[in-house]
Design an enzyme around this catalytic site. Sequence first.
Site, mmCIF file in Angstrom:
data_model
loop_
_atom_site.group_PDB
_atom_site.id
_atom_site.type_symbol
_atom_site.label_atom_id
_atom_site.label_comp_id
_atom_site.label_asym_id
_atom_site.label_seq_id
_atom_site.Cartn_x
_atom_site.Cartn_y
_atom_site.Cartn_z
ATOM 1 N N ARG A 242 3.093 7.717 -5.893
ATOM 2 C CA ARG A 242 3.552 8.314 -4.645
ATOM 3 C C ARG A 242 2.327 8.641 -3.807
ATOM 4 N NH1 ARG A 242 7.524 6.344 -5.842
ATOM 5 N NH2 ARG A 242 9.656 7.180 -6.044
ATOM 6 N N GLU A 271 5.471 7.871 5.040
ATOM 7 C CA GLU A 271 5.985 6.498 5.073
ATOM 8 C C GLU A 271 7.128 6.389 6.073
ATOM 9 O OE1 GLU A 271 6.905 5.180 1.103
ATOM 10 O OE2 GLU A 271 4.844 5.511 0.422
ATOM 11 N N HIS A 290 5.085 -0.176 0.343
ATOM 12 C CA HIS A 290 5.932 0.333 -0.751
ATOM 13 C C HIS A 290 6.889 -0.758 -1.254
ATOM 14 C CE1 HIS A 290 7.558 4.377 -2.439
ATOM 15 N NE2 HIS A 290 7.660 3.412 -3.328
#
Length: 322
Positions: A242, A271, A290
């Site tokens: 993360r 994000e 991601h």
Amino acid sequence: MKKNLKIVYLDRITAGPIDLKEKFDKYGEYIEYEDTEIGKIDERIEDVDVVITTRIKLGKKQFEKAKKLKLILITATGFNHIDVKSANEFGIKVANVSGYSTNSVAQLAITFLLNELTPVNKYFEEVKNGKWIDIDAPDYQKYPIDDVEGKILGIVGFGNIGKKVAQMAEALGMKVMVAKNNEKDYKKVEENGVLRYDLDEVLEKCDVLTLHIPLTNSTRNLINLEKMKKMKRSARILNLARGPVINQDDLYFALKNKIIKSAAIDVTSVEPIEKNSKLFELDNIVITPHIAWKSEKSMLALMNDVEKNLKLFLEGKLEGLK
């Protein structure tokens, strides 16, 4: 088994090109939205029984208004965007999915690792710019190529993904050092055949550091400037965990000032990453959006497991997150 639920998927865009209507229509009314802005969350969940989401933040304010909500199905492993404690207080079950993307995430970790040592993307850019002869010259050292064999890989987070990365790295001839989990009491240095090292020792010795830990209060900003200063100047960092596990401002400073050599990250502190992020100024970082968990095989396994959680809930067998 009750099958007249109202189910809403708040951020369907994250699931990729998979047909989900057939999967969830049989449980009642299924509605999906490509994405959901903060201002539209309340109206979209106020009269539903089940919410499906990957990354939409839900907490007490939303639960107070969602009188019928009984279940939140997270289409991911991480659940830091859901206030699980508040959900439980409102009698709402929360379920995540784990293990579905082990191979996919490990594959990107090794891809990052190999590209750090043999920067294929950099060479391709040079070739596109007409510099084939320059690269072929004996003294060309702009992007040195380094051997993976004999390098030390430090792993922080030794769950299914960490173990898979270790297996693949060892097959490439690397030595693996696994960092201790500070929240776990190890009775011996070697546990289940795996040596555990203090994080500082891993940082000092590793050539590449890869992160595979969940985001918790104890892991937030775990890798900061102080930690990066313990690493070799030739060391590289990979983050497939993360974003906030690394202090992003500190990462920028460390990369800009050559405290570490480079980084490759699939996650960022915010994000999508800000369009004006300082990280874009650097030429010693690779950033992907991601995608580690998004192989076609992983996505199919993920949605099958999400449906399993729904079935367990309907059968009264779902324990849920606490």
